[in-house]
Motif scaffolding. Structure first.
Motif, mmCIF file in Angstrom:
data_model
loop_
_atom_site.group_PDB
_atom_site.id
_atom_site.type_symbol
_atom_site.label_atom_id
_atom_site.label_comp_id
_atom_site.label_asym_id
_atom_site.label_seq_id
_atom_site.Cartn_x
_atom_site.Cartn_y
_atom_site.Cartn_z
ATOM 1 N N THR A 1 40.242 28.213 40.706
ATOM 2 C CA THR A 1 39.711 27.467 41.850
ATOM 3 C C THR A 1 40.680 27.501 43.019
ATOM 4 O OG1 THR A 1 38.457 25.984 40.393
ATOM 5 C CG2 THR A 1 38.920 25.203 42.629
ATOM 6 N N ALA A 2 41.972 27.339 42.742
ATOM 7 C CA ALA A 2 42.980 27.355 43.800
ATOM 8 C C ALA A 2 43.022 28.702 44.512
ATOM 9 C CB ALA A 2 44.348 27.010 43.222
ATOM 10 N N VAL A 3 42.914 29.787 43.741
ATOM 11 C CA VAL A 3 42.924 31.122 44.345
ATOM 12 C C VAL A 3 41.723 31.295 45.271
ATOM 13 C CG1 VAL A 3 42.649 33.582 43.857
ATOM 14 C CG2 VAL A 3 44.272 32.220 42.523
ATOM 15 N N LEU A 4 40.535 30.939 44.791
ATOM 16 C CA LEU A 4 39.328 31.085 45.600
ATOM 17 C C LEU A 4 39.380 30.193 46.837
ATOM 18 C CD1 LEU A 4 36.623 31.168 42.782
ATOM 19 C CD2 LEU A 4 37.407 33.084 44.178
ATOM 20 N N ALA A 5 39.853 28.967 46.655
ATOM 21 C CA ALA A 5 39.934 28.033 47.780
ATOM 22 C C ALA A 5 40.887 28.551 48.850
ATOM 23 C CB ALA A 5 40.388 26.657 47.289
ATOM 24 N N GLY A 6 41.945 29.216 48.427
ATOM 25 C CA GLY A 6 42.882 29.759 49.399
ATOM 26 C C GLY A 6 42.254 30.795 50.309
ATOM 27 N N HIS A 7 41.327 31.568 49.781
ATOM 28 C CA HIS A 7 40.669 32.598 50.586
ATOM 29 C C HIS A 7 39.482 32.053 51.379
ATOM 30 C CE1 HIS A 7 42.980 36.012 49.135
ATOM 31 N NE2 HIS A 7 42.864 35.555 47.906
ATOM 32 N N VAL A 8 38.721 31.161 50.775
ATOM 33 C CA VAL A 8 37.477 30.700 51.403
ATOM 34 C C VAL A 8 37.700 29.446 52.242
ATOM 35 C CG1 VAL A 8 35.088 29.989 50.921
ATOM 36 C CG2 VAL A 8 36.175 31.702 49.481
ATOM 37 N N GLY A 9 38.803 28.742 52.045
ATOM 38 C CA GLY A 9 39.046 27.468 52.705
ATOM 39 C C GLY A 9 38.796 27.446 54.205
ATOM 40 N N GLY B 1 42.057 28.260 32.600
ATOM 41 C CA GLY B 1 42.562 28.573 33.934
ATOM 42 C C GLY B 1 41.669 28.137 35.073
ATOM 43 N N THR B 2 40.749 27.209 34.814
ATOM 44 C CA THR B 2 39.796 26.790 35.849
ATOM 45 C C THR B 2 40.491 26.339 37.120
ATOM 46 O OG1 THR B 2 38.103 26.156 34.241
ATOM 47 C CG2 THR B 2 37.974 25.149 36.420
ATOM 48 N N ASP B 3 41.498 25.493 36.996
ATOM 49 C CA ASP B 3 42.183 24.968 38.185
ATOM 50 C C ASP B 3 42.876 26.079 38.959
ATOM 51 O OD1 ASP B 3 41.333 22.413 37.608
ATOM 52 O OD2 ASP B 3 43.210 21.802 36.658
ATOM 53 N N ALA B 4 43.509 26.991 38.242
ATOM 54 C CA ALA B 4 44.211 28.081 38.911
ATOM 55 C C ALA B 4 43.234 29.013 39.617
ATOM 56 C CB ALA B 4 45.049 28.863 37.900
ATOM 57 N N LEU C 1 35.997 21.119 48.950
ATOM 58 C CA LEU C 1 36.253 22.548 48.856
ATOM 59 C C LEU C 1 36.427 23.005 47.413
ATOM 60 C CD1 LEU C 1 36.989 25.379 49.913
ATOM 61 C CD2 LEU C 1 39.320 24.529 50.281
ATOM 62 N N ARG C 2 37.300 22.336 46.659
ATOM 63 C CA ARG C 2 37.591 22.784 45.305
ATOM 64 C C ARG C 2 36.360 22.675 44.402
ATOM 65 N NH1 ARG C 2 42.984 23.540 44.114
ATOM 66 N NH2 ARG C 2 42.590 23.172 41.907
ATOM 67 N N GLU C 3 35.609 21.583 44.531
ATOM 68 C CA GLU C 3 34.401 21.446 43.721
ATOM 69 C C GLU C 3 33.373 22.519 44.078
ATOM 70 O OE1 GLU C 3 32.892 17.504 44.072
ATOM 71 O OE2 GLU C 3 34.397 16.646 42.710
ATOM 72 N N THR C 4 33.270 22.830 45.365
ATOM 73 C CA THR C 4 32.339 23.871 45.791
ATOM 74 C C THR C 4 32.746 25.228 45.234
ATOM 75 O OG1 THR C 4 31.879 22.632 47.827
ATOM 76 C CG2 THR C 4 31.254 24.962 47.790
ATOM 77 N N MET C 5 34.054 25.505 45.237
ATOM 78 C CA MET C 5 34.525 26.764 44.663
ATOM 79 C C MET C 5 34.227 26.828 43.168
ATOM 80 S SD MET C 5 35.606 28.549 47.158
ATOM 81 C CE MET C 5 34.292 27.728 48.064
ATOM 82 N N GLN C 6 34.311 25.682 42.494
ATOM 83 C CA GLN C 6 33.976 25.650 41.070
ATOM 84 C C GLN C 6 32.503 25.958 40.858
ATOM 85 O OE1 GLN C 6 35.363 21.801 39.792
ATOM 86 N NE2 GLN C 6 37.484 22.484 39.577
ATOM 87 N N TRP C 7 31.639 25.439 41.715
ATOM 88 C CA TRP C 7 30.212 25.724 41.595
ATOM 89 C C TRP C 7 29.922 27.196 41.867
ATOM 90 C CZ3 TRP C 7 26.684 23.211 39.151
ATOM 91 C CH2 TRP C 7 26.788 21.831 38.995
ATOM 92 N N ILE C 8 30.589 27.758 42.865
ATOM 93 C CA ILE C 8 30.410 29.173 43.169
ATOM 94 C C ILE C 8 30.864 30.023 41.987
ATOM 95 C CG2 ILE C 8 31.330 31.065 44.595
ATOM 96 C CD1 ILE C 8 31.221 29.145 46.976
ATOM 97 N N SER C 9 32.035 29.694 41.444
ATOM 98 C CA SER C 9 32.568 30.447 40.301
ATOM 99 C C SER C 9 31.668 30.309 39.079
ATOM 100 C CB SER C 9 33.980 29.953 39.980
ATOM 101 O OG SER C 9 34.534 30.664 38.905
ATOM 102 N N ALA C 10 31.168 29.101 38.831
ATOM 103 C CA ALA C 10 30.304 28.868 37.681
ATOM 104 C C ALA C 10 28.991 29.639 37.814
ATOM 105 C CB ALA C 10 30.021 27.377 37.526
ATOM 106 N N THR C 11 28.464 29.710 39.033
ATOM 107 C CA THR C 11 27.219 30.451 39.247
ATOM 108 C C THR C 11 27.423 31.934 38.992
ATOM 109 O OG1 THR C 11 26.535 28.821 40.914
ATOM 110 C CG2 THR C 11 25.375 30.938 40.897
ATOM 111 N N THR C 12 28.543 32.470 39.478
ATOM 112 C CA THR C 12 28.853 33.869 39.216
ATOM 113 C C THR C 12 28.987 34.128 37.722
ATOM 114 O OG1 THR C 12 29.958 34.168 41.353
ATOM 115 C CG2 THR C 12 30.533 35.704 39.590
#
Length: 204
Positions: free
Chosen positions: A137-145, A132-135, A163-174
């Motif tokens: 990422t889309a949810v996070l990007a919608g809020h943080v965009g 579900g990585t893409d999904a 934006l999407r790559e940055t959200m992936q990095w944020i999610s991966a760090t968490t």
């Protein structure tokens, strides 16, 4: 639970709104996870908890992984909305990104569903999150965009960041900080990790 016409919801011909039905099934899934203390739930358990036939559950979620992903996405969506709205300094990229990474880490303890999701055996959850990585990422990007766009305009972030790559990095760090090796370390250690290995890569 009955519909206005007196029929049991989920039964053949029951007039229950699809979105409402999905939420009721996800609510039941969360209760099952909290009761078990892990994600090794069975679809029959969820159907019983929701008081519907298994066929009704499978109509909305074909597999346990589909159910778990929908459950996780709903929790991320609701939590991200709260966290973004509650940012103490939303115009400050460094402070805000740090909060967005660390909030999920501190939100695990005290929440029985989160504790179960991040229990010792996370194999099932990890495979679901990978799918579900893409999904996610889309949810996070919608809020943080909108904030991300403003931070770039203000020159706080590198201009070539996506934006999407940055959200992936944020999610991966968490996710890394929620691993068994890091989750119980001191908050100061979590903050140092974020500042040293994430913020340095994102901030100008």
């Amino acid at each position: 639970m009955t519909t206005p016409a007196g029929r049991r919801w989920g039964g053949e011909g029951a007039a229950t709104d699809d979105e409402q039905a999905r939420h009721k099934l996800l609510d039941a899934g969360e209760r099952c996870i909290a009761q078990r203390g892990d994600t090794q739930i069975r679809m029959v358990e969820v159907a019983d908890e929701a008081a519907v036939a298994r066929s009704t559950l499978y109509r909305y979620y074909a597999t346990r992984d589909d159910l778990l992903l929908a459950l996780v996405l709903r929790r991320i969506d609701r939590a991200a909305a709260r966290w973004v709205a509650g940012l103490r300094r939303p115009r400050d990229a460094a402070a805000s990104i740090r909060e967005l990474v660390l909030h999920p880490v501190t939100a695990v303890d005290g929440d029985p569903v989160n504790l179960a999701l991040y229990s010792g055996d996370r194999g099932t959850l990890i495979s679901v999150l990978d799918e579900g990585t893409d999904a996610i990422t889309a949810v996070l990007a919608g809020h943080v965009g909108p904030l991300f766009t403003q931070w770039k305009r203000d020159g706080q972030l590198h201009p070539d960041l996506d934006l999407r790559e940055t959200m992936q990095w944020i999610s991966a760090t968490t996710s890394f900080l929620l691993s068994s090796q890091w989750r119980h370390r001191a908050p100061s250690a979590h903050r140092r990790f974020v500042d040293r290995y994430l913020l340095r890569a994102l901030l100008v």
